[in-house]
Design a protein around this motif. Structure first.
Motif, short mmCIF file in Angstrom:
data_model
loop_
_atom_site.label_atom_id
_atom_site.label_comp_id
_atom_site.label_asym_id
_atom_site.label_seq_id
_atom_site.Cartn_x
_atom_site.Cartn_y
_atom_site.Cartn_z
N TYR A 40 0.87 -1.17 0.00
CA TYR A 40 0.00 0.00 0.00
C TYR A 40 0.90 1.22 0.00
CZ TYR A 40 1.00 -0.20 5.02
OH TYR A 40 1.62 -0.28 6.23
N ALA A 76 -7.13 -3.29 -3.62
CA ALA A 76 -8.50 -3.17 -3.14
C ALA A 76 -9.28 -2.12 -3.92
CB ALA A 76 -8.51 -2.80 -1.66
N GLY A 77 -8.55 -1.33 -4.73
CA GLY A 77 -9.22 -0.30 -5.52
C GLY A 77 -9.78 0.83 -4.68
N ARG A 78 -9.18 1.08 -3.53
CA ARG A 78 -9.68 2.15 -2.67
C ARG A 78 -8.56 2.66 -1.77
NH1 ARG A 78 -13.04 -0.22 2.42
NH2 ARG A 78 -12.62 1.93 3.07
N SER A 79 -8.86 3.74 -1.07
CA SER A 79 -7.92 4.33 -0.11
C SER A 79 -8.60 4.42 1.25
CB SER A 79 -7.48 5.73 -0.56
OG SER A 79 -6.74 5.67 -1.77
N LEU A 80 -7.79 4.27 2.30
CA LEU A 80 -8.24 4.54 3.65
C LEU A 80 -7.74 5.92 4.04
CD1 LEU A 80 -7.47 1.11 5.39
CD2 LEU A 80 -9.62 1.89 4.40
N ASN A 109 -3.29 4.38 0.22
CA ASN A 109 -3.85 3.90 -1.04
C ASN A 109 -3.54 2.42 -1.21
OD1 ASN A 109 -3.12 3.57 -4.30
ND2 ASN A 109 -5.07 4.54 -3.85
#
Length: 308
Positions: free
Chosen positions: A227, A295-299, A291
């Motif tokens: 990530y 997972a195709g997303r960000s936290l 990022n």
């Protein structure tokens, strides 16, 4: 608990509702012939007034409460539904009457109705003394209250925060980001409450040119190979966003972005040093972005941060 009629005259009954030590008693009137056992509008109005009164009541009297600033950070606990709540607060400057005087400090875990489930109480010097406590909060705990009371001044200050954040979300989840005094810890020792951890209370703006950020990522799993981390500040007045150089624990040098490898199992703990050199005084939103391409997303983790 007890309900008693203490007077009955001219067709009006005065009732005294005694809740014992857990809550204030209520006294109000109703028509003497009424069999209704609910609160009257007079009783409800009195309860509404109590919402601004010091909730835990030191001694026999309730007192008006002033707002308190503190840093409350939540991490996932060891059992399902449990959170570890890290509370970092300091005696308000207005309560600082000198080292020979003391202030009562209390941290309360509260249930869904605001009832006290457990507490941590101590007496501290009446100086801007910081207190730091890490408490486990089960699913029955809904909020945490932090309170200071000055016996000399007869004044109280309090804040209340939810006991659980995003750390218990299913799938990908994250803890709060805890702002610390910058350090150089062993990556294996990155945990809330570790001996090296010195959290800010955030009661005052941060003056140092670097701060530490402690947080955890959950649910990355073996399918996540890496990530990407970055840190930014957004001015709360102008909404201008600036990138902040960061350095993860155990690494050399600062960079705008770091590619990181998650833990093989369990939570992935991170401590990064954020370089605030050149950041002017102001009120900001501190933002940590992780990022996760697979997972195709960000936290996104956020906390208000004031700088002087």
């Amino acid at each position: 608990n007890d309900v008693r009629a203490v007077a009955d005259a001219s067709g009006v009954r005065t009732e005294f509702w005694d809740y014992g030590a857990a809550a204030p008693a209520l006294t109000f009137r109703r028509v003497a012939s009424s069999e209704d056992m609910s609160l009257t509008s007079e009783g409800k109005a009195y309860l509404d007034e109590l919402t601004g009164v010091f909730p835990q009541r030191y001694g026999a009297d309730a007192r008006m409460v002033s707002p308190l600033s503190a840093q409350v950070s939540r991490f996932r606990g060891d059992t399902r539904g449990e959170s570890l709540v890290s509370v970092n607060a300091e005696v308000p400057a207005s309560f600082a009457t000198g080292e020979r005087d003391t202030v009562d400090a209390g941290i309360f875990l509260l249930g869904s109705r605001g009832e006290k489930l457990s507490s941590s109480l101590q007496r501290v010097p009446a100086t801007p003394t910081p207190i730091s406590v890490v408490l486990p909060a089960g699913s029955e705990v809904k909020s945490v209250a932090v309170e200071f009371f000055s016996r000399r001044l007869g004044q109280a200050a309090s804040m209340r925060e939810p006991a659980h954040g995003h750390e218990g979300d299913p799938g990908l989840a994250f803890s709060d980001v805890q702002v610390l005094r910058s350090a150089d810890p062993d990556p294996r020792e990155v945990r809330p409450g570790a001996a090296w951890v010195q959290p800010y209370t955030l009661a005052q703006p941060v003056a140092e040119d670097s701060v530490g950020l402690l947080f955890a990522l959950y649910g990355l799993g073996p399918a996540t190979s890496e990530y990407r981390l970055r840190v930014e500040l957004q001015d709360r007045s102008t909404e201008e966003v600036r990138s902040v150089p960061l350095r993860p624990a155990g690494m050399d040098g600062f960079g705008q972005i770091w590619d990181r490898v998650p833990a093989r199992e369990g939570p992935t703990w991170e401590y990064v040093t954020a370089d605030l050199t050149g950041v002017p005084a102001g009120r900001y939103v501190l933002r940590v972005v992780a990022n996760i391409p697979e997972a195709g997303r960000s936290l996104v983790l956020e906390r208000d941060l004031d700088r002087r």
